[in-house]
Design a protein around this motif. Structure first.
Motif, PDB file in Angstrom:
ATOM      1  N   SER A 266       0.831  -1.200   0.000  1.00 31.67           N
ATOM      2  CA  SER A 266       0.000   0.000   0.000  1.00 31.67           C
ATOM      3  C   SER A 266       0.868   1.254   0.000  1.00 31.67           C
ATOM      4  O   SER A 266       1.726   1.426   0.861  1.00 31.67           O
ATOM      5  CB  SER A 266      -0.919  -0.010   1.228  1.00 31.67           C
ATOM      6  OG  SER A 266      -1.713   1.146   1.268  1.00 31.67           O
ATOM      7  N   LEU A 267       0.608   2.164  -0.955  1.00 37.11           N
ATOM      8  CA  LEU A 267       1.465   3.339  -1.145  1.00 37.11           C
ATOM      9  C   LEU A 267       0.636   4.583  -1.425  1.00 37.11           C
ATOM     10  O   LEU A 267      -0.278   4.557  -2.249  1.00 37.11           O
ATOM     11  CB  LEU A 267       2.422   3.100  -2.315  1.00 37.11           C
ATOM     12  CG  LEU A 267       3.300   4.274  -2.747  1.00 37.11           C
ATOM     13  CD1 LEU A 267       4.350   4.572  -1.684  1.00 37.11           C
ATOM     14  CD2 LEU A 267       3.963   3.974  -4.094  1.00 37.11           C
ATOM     15  N   THR A 268       0.976   5.693  -0.756  1.00 39.08           N
ATOM     16  CA  THR A 268       0.395   6.998  -1.057  1.00 39.08           C
ATOM     17  C   THR A 268       1.511   8.028  -1.090  1.00 39.08           C
ATOM     18  O   THR A 268       2.288   8.139  -0.138  1.00 39.08           O
ATOM     19  CB  THR A 268      -0.642   7.415  -0.003  1.00 39.08           C
ATOM     20  OG1 THR A 268      -1.700   6.449   0.052  1.00 39.08           O
ATOM     21  CG2 THR A 268      -1.246   8.772  -0.344  1.00 39.08           C
ATOM     22  N   ILE A 269       1.615   8.776  -2.199  1.00 46.99           N
ATOM     23  CA  ILE A 269       2.593   9.858  -2.302  1.00 46.99           C
ATOM     24  C   ILE A 269       1.877  11.100  -2.797  1.00 46.99           C
ATOM     25  O   ILE A 269       1.226  11.078  -3.850  1.00 46.99           O
ATOM     26  CB  ILE A 269       3.745   9.510  -3.263  1.00 46.99           C
ATOM     27  CG1 ILE A 269       4.408   8.188  -2.867  1.00 46.99           C
ATOM     28  CG2 ILE A 269       4.790  10.628  -3.258  1.00 46.99           C
ATOM     29  CD1 ILE A 269       5.513   7.756  -3.822  1.00 46.99           C
ATOM     30  N   GLY A 289      13.838   4.945 -12.375  1.00 43.00           N
ATOM     31  CA  GLY A 289      14.784   5.594 -11.484  1.00 43.00           C
ATOM     32  C   GLY A 289      14.174   6.126 -10.220  1.00 43.00           C
ATOM     33  O   GLY A 289      14.786   6.059  -9.154  1.00 43.00           O
ATOM     34  N   ALA A 290      12.954   6.668 -10.285  1.00 44.31           N
ATOM     35  CA  ALA A 290      12.340   7.262  -9.106  1.00 44.31           C
ATOM     36  C   ALA A 290      11.487   6.256  -8.342  1.00 44.31           C
ATOM     37  O   ALA A 290      11.750   5.957  -7.177  1.00 44.31           O
ATOM     38  CB  ALA A 290      11.493   8.468  -9.506  1.00 44.31           C
ATOM     39  N   LEU A 291      10.470   5.712  -9.005  1.00 46.76           N
ATOM     40  CA  LEU A 291       9.486   4.873  -8.303  1.00 46.76           C
ATOM     41  C   LEU A 291       9.075   3.685  -9.155  1.00 46.76           C
ATOM     42  O   LEU A 291       8.720   3.846 -10.320  1.00 46.76           O
ATOM     43  CB  LEU A 291       8.243   5.711  -7.967  1.00 46.76           C
ATOM     44  CG  LEU A 291       7.011   4.962  -7.451  1.00 46.76           C
ATOM     45  CD1 LEU A 291       7.289   4.323  -6.097  1.00 46.76           C
ATOM     46  CD2 LEU A 291       5.818   5.917  -7.372  1.00 46.76           C
ATOM     47  N   THR A 292       9.120   2.504  -8.555  1.00 45.44           N
ATOM     48  CA  THR A 292       8.552   1.313  -9.185  1.00 45.44           C
ATOM     49  C   THR A 292       7.541   0.690  -8.226  1.00 45.44           C
ATOM     50  O   THR A 292       7.847   0.467  -7.050  1.00 45.44           O
ATOM     51  CB  THR A 292       9.633   0.285  -9.538  1.00 45.44           C
ATOM     52  OG1 THR A 292      10.464   0.822 -10.570  1.00 45.44           O
ATOM     53  CG2 THR A 292       9.006  -1.004 -10.043  1.00 45.44           C
ATOM     54  N   ILE A 293       6.343   0.434  -8.748  1.00 44.89           N
ATOM     55  CA  ILE A 293       5.260  -0.156  -7.959  1.00 44.89           C
ATOM     56  C   ILE A 293       5.044  -1.579  -8.442  1.00 44.89           C
ATOM     57  O   ILE A 293       4.891  -1.816  -9.644  1.00 44.89           O
ATOM     58  CB  ILE A 293       3.966   0.659  -8.126  1.00 44.89           C
ATOM     59  CG1 ILE A 293       4.194   2.116  -7.712  1.00 44.89           C
ATOM     60  CG2 ILE A 293       2.832   0.043  -7.312  1.00 44.89           C
ATOM     61  CD1 ILE A 293       3.081   3.054  -8.117  1.00 44.89           C
ATOM     62  N   THR A 294       5.038  -2.522  -7.510  1.00 46.69           N
ATOM     63  CA  THR A 294       4.811  -3.920  -7.858  1.00 46.69           C
ATOM     64  C   THR A 294       3.811  -4.528  -6.895  1.00 46.69           C
ATOM     65  O   THR A 294       3.852  -4.275  -5.694  1.00 46.69           O
ATOM     66  CB  THR A 294       6.114  -4.737  -7.789  1.00 46.69           C
ATOM     67  OG1 THR A 294       6.596  -4.726  -6.455  1.00 46.69           O
ATOM     68  CG2 THR A 294       7.166  -4.152  -8.693  1.00 46.69           C
ATOM     69  N   ASP A 295       2.912  -5.336  -7.416  1.00 50.10           N
ATOM     70  CA  ASP A 295       1.950  -6.041  -6.566  1.00 50.10           C
ATOM     71  C   ASP A 295       1.202  -5.049  -5.675  1.00 50.10           C
ATOM     72  O   ASP A 295       1.031  -3.905  -6.003  1.00 50.10           O
ATOM     73  CB  ASP A 295       2.661  -7.105  -5.716  1.00 50.10           C
ATOM     74  CG  ASP A 295       3.502  -8.031  -6.565  1.00 50.10           C
ATOM     75  OD1 ASP A 295       2.916  -8.756  -7.383  1.00 50.10           O
ATOM     76  OD2 ASP A 295       4.734  -8.015  -6.419  1.00 50.10           O
ATOM     77  N   GLY A 296       0.738  -5.533  -4.534  1.00 49.34           N
ATOM     78  CA  GLY A 296       0.203  -4.655  -3.511  1.00 49.34           C
ATOM     79  C   GLY A 296      -1.263  -4.328  -3.624  1.00 49.34           C
ATOM     80  O   GLY A 296      -1.921  -4.571  -4.634  1.00 49.34           O
ATOM     81  N   VAL A 320      -1.486  -4.350  -9.767  1.00 47.75           N
ATOM     82  CA  VAL A 320      -1.834  -3.559  -8.590  1.00 47.75           C
ATOM     83  C   VAL A 320      -3.347  -3.515  -8.513  1.00 47.75           C
ATOM     84  O   VAL A 320      -4.019  -3.210  -9.506  1.00 47.75           O
ATOM     85  CB  VAL A 320      -1.259  -2.138  -8.680  1.00 47.75           C
ATOM     86  CG1 VAL A 320      -1.692  -1.311  -7.482  1.00 47.75           C
ATOM     87  CG2 VAL A 320       0.262  -2.188  -8.779  1.00 47.75           C
ATOM     88  N   ILE A 321      -3.891  -3.818  -7.346  1.00 43.48           N
ATOM     89  CA  ILE A 321      -5.338  -3.948  -7.212  1.00 43.48           C
ATOM     90  C   ILE A 321      -6.050  -2.651  -7.575  1.00 43.48           C
ATOM     91  O   ILE A 321      -7.041  -2.635  -8.306  1.00 43.48           O
ATOM     92  CB  ILE A 321      -5.698  -4.398  -5.781  1.00 43.48           C
ATOM     93  CG1 ILE A 321      -5.159  -5.819  -5.538  1.00 43.48           C
ATOM     94  CG2 ILE A 321      -7.207  -4.358  -5.565  1.00 43.48           C
ATOM     95  CD1 ILE A 321      -5.336  -6.305  -4.117  1.00 43.48           C
ATOM     96  N   SER A 322      -5.557  -1.537  -7.067  1.00 40.79           N
ATOM     97  CA  SER A 322      -6.156  -0.239  -7.412  1.00 40.79           C
ATOM     98  C   SER A 322      -5.043   0.782  -7.579  1.00 40.79           C
ATOM     99  O   SER A 322      -4.029   0.730  -6.882  1.00 40.79           O
ATOM    100  CB  SER A 322      -7.136   0.221  -6.328  1.00 40.79           C
ATOM    101  OG  SER A 322      -6.473   0.468  -5.109  1.00 40.79           O
ATOM    102  N   PHE A 323      -5.253   1.708  -8.528  1.00 40.78           N
ATOM    103  CA  PHE A 323      -4.211   2.692  -8.800  1.00 40.78           C
ATOM    104  C   PHE A 323      -4.851   4.018  -9.170  1.00 40.78           C
ATOM    105  O   PHE A 323      -5.731   4.084 -10.024  1.00 40.78           O
ATOM    106  CB  PHE A 323      -3.308   2.211  -9.939  1.00 40.78           C
ATOM    107  CG  PHE A 323      -2.224   3.177 -10.292  1.00 40.78           C
ATOM    108  CD1 PHE A 323      -1.188   3.435  -9.414  1.00 40.78           C
ATOM    109  CD2 PHE A 323      -2.242   3.848 -11.510  1.00 40.78           C
ATOM    110  CE1 PHE A 323      -0.183   4.339  -9.726  1.00 40.78           C
ATOM    111  CE2 PHE A 323      -1.241   4.747 -11.838  1.00 40.78           C
ATOM    112  CZ  PHE A 323      -0.210   4.995 -10.944  1.00 40.78           C
ATOM    113  N   THR A 324      -4.384   5.098  -8.510  1.00 44.68           N
ATOM    114  CA  THR A 324      -4.872   6.440  -8.792  1.00 44.68           C
ATOM    115  C   THR A 324      -3.688   7.346  -9.084  1.00 44.68           C
ATOM    116  O   THR A 324      -2.740   7.422  -8.290  1.00 44.68           O
ATOM    117  CB  THR A 324      -5.664   7.009  -7.596  1.00 44.68           C
ATOM    118  OG1 THR A 324      -6.780   6.169  -7.325  1.00 44.68           O
ATOM    119  CG2 THR A 324      -6.146   8.421  -7.894  1.00 44.68           C
ATOM    120  N   SER A 325      -3.728   8.019 -10.217  1.00 47.26           N
ATOM    121  CA  SER A 325      -2.675   8.958 -10.595  1.00 47.26           C
ATOM    122  C   SER A 325      -3.333  10.251 -11.053  1.00 47.26           C
ATOM    123  O   SER A 325      -4.017  10.277 -12.074  1.00 47.26           O
ATOM    124  CB  SER A 325      -1.812   8.366 -11.710  1.00 47.26           C
ATOM    125  OG  SER A 325      -0.818   9.284 -12.121  1.00 47.26           O
TER     126      SER A 325
END
Length: 452
Positions: A266-269, A289-296, A320-325
């Motif tokens: 779980s990630l929030t930035i 280089g900055a951010l890689t999201i895997t699974d979760g 990724v189950i849910s993703f908001t950008s």
């Protein structure tokens, strides 16, 4: 004369009251002050004594910076608060870990520098946080802490809670090359089944040495479910108003990812800035280089800058189950299926160097013509990393990233003397500073005045 029975009852009640005070579940800690005003009195032995009962520990080492070098790791077994006053460094001398926090303990650190902590074959070069503990860090610096064959160069979070505010993590590293495939990382922080919350902080020059591991600054997640498989426990990472600069994966030849952050849970930035982070390779497949999201469970990215990285700046490598950008500037984004959503902007954010721009931590200023300035109709957070109120100017739009550019113009007014100072021989001026760009020009011709 008092009734004998009544006196006996009174004595019994008094005894019960006294006993209850001693048996109260609220512990009273001894606490202590390290030092007597002389820098030489601030020793490891004095620190041991102050820490022995828990409670609040402060320092009286004189008015200049002082370093206390440890020869053994300090176990925090009671609720403890350490206040370094901005003058105290605790060093492990590249030999020992600094602190290990016992389960279910509260440990608070403020105004302290923790440096050169080290552990081989273990986790957390500066602090190892054990099951159920809560560690709160503010206005502190973690500098050059390292692990060898272990995770979390500065801090390892094991099913615990970590809160960080207005702090700096610089040059911390985890060497996990010998661990082999499916190694984790976390040059500064490794979060394993814990909750990590970061605000107003800067991560620079942190690294992981490995040919496969990830997360030059932070690794959020674990592989406790088996080789390459996260377990079902949530690893939660939340970041706001923070800057990540020049974090990297070193000696990376195996397709690792996340020069700054790798998250497998779980990630929030929100309102953060990433620049010049390096994943070690530059090929498609979800390396960034900055951010890689895997699974979760999912990820939320709002109003951030991802720029100037090796390879892409941001990537999603697995499901990724849910993703908001929303509202992000991603200078170099992958195409689907590896991209981090549709960015608001893809242009150069025109960031300044990492430096003191005011506030408790270093930041990267936006240039006056940056495309990230004044493009957000709403502000997710009411101040920027420095504490400058958003938006600037008031009533306008917000900037993307951790830095809110203040373009308020300075003013100069004559408070005494002639109204026209062109040829004046004397005059008094009032200068009112404003904004991040201060420029004043005074045209005084032949008068004695050469500058304002």
């Amino acid at each position: 004369m008092k009734n004998k029975k009544s006196s006996t009852i009174s004595i019994f009640v008094l005894t019960i009251v006294i006993f209850s005070l001693f048996a109260s579940p609220t512990e009273i800690y001894a606490a202590g002050t390290v030092g007597n005003g002389d820098p030489g009195s601030c020793t490891e032995a004095a620190l041991d004594t102050a820490l022995s009962g828990g409670g609040t520990v402060d320092f009286n080492c004189g008015g200049s910076p002082v370093t206390i070098t440890l020869t053994s790791t300090k176990t925090i077994a009671n609720n403890t608060q350490i206040n370094g006053g901005g003058l105290v460094t605790i060093s492990g001398n590249d030999i020992v870990r600094l602190f290990s926090v016992d389960p279910s303990i509260d440990f608070i650190i403020s105004g302290l520098t923790l440096s050169h902590g080290y552990v081989s074959g273990g986790n957390g070069g500066a602090i190892n946080i054990n099951n159920g503990a809560t560690v709160t860090i503010s206005n502190s610096t973690f500098d050059t802490n390292n692990t060898l064959n272990g995770y979390g160069g500065a801090i390892y979070v094991d099913t615990a809670t970590l809160n960080i505010t207005n702090s700096t993590f610089v040059n911390n590293g985890a060497d996990v090359a010998a661990i082999g495939d499916y190694a984790l990382g976390g040059g500064a922080i490794q979060n394993n089944d814990g909750t990590v919350t970061i605000s107003g902080s800067t991560f620079s020059g942190n690294f992981v040495d490995s040919y496969t591991a990830d997360g030059g600054a932070i690794y959020n997640g674990d592989l406790d479910g088996g080789p390459g498989i996260p377990d079902s426990n949530a690893d939660t990472l939340s970041i706001t108003n923070s800057t990540f600069y020049n974090n990297q994966l070193r000696n990376d030849t195996g397709g690792s990812a996340g020069g700054a952050i790798r998250s497998g849970s779980s990630l929030t930035i929100i309102h953060s800035t990433f620049s010049n982070n390096d994943s070690g390779i530059a090929s498609d497949g979800g390396e960034a280089g900055a951010l890689t999201i895997t699974d979760g469970d999912g990820a939320i990215l709002k109003y951030n800058i991802f720029a100037n990285s090796s390879a892409a700046d941001c990537a999603i490598r697995s499901s990724v189950i849910s993703f908001t950008s929303v509202g992000n500037l991603i200078m170099n984004n992958y195409a689907d299926p590896y991209g981090c959503g549709t960015p608001l902007l893809t242009s150069d954010p025109q960031l300044g160097v990492l430096q003191d721009n005011g506030g408790p931590t270093h930041t990267m200023a936006l240039g006056p013509s940056s495309p990230a300035v004044d493009v957000l109709a709403t502000c997710e957070i009411s101040v920027d990393q420095r504490g400058v109120v958003r938006p600037q100017p008031t009533g306008g739009n917000c900037d993307i990233g951790a830095y809110e550019l203040d373009t308020t113009s300075p003013t100069v007014s004559i408070t005494s003397g002639p109204s026209d100072p062109t040829n004046a021989t004397s005059a008094s001026f009032t200068f009112t500073p404003g904004g991040d760009y201060v420029s004043v020009e005074c045209k005084l011709d032949a008068s004695p005045f050469s500058a304002c």
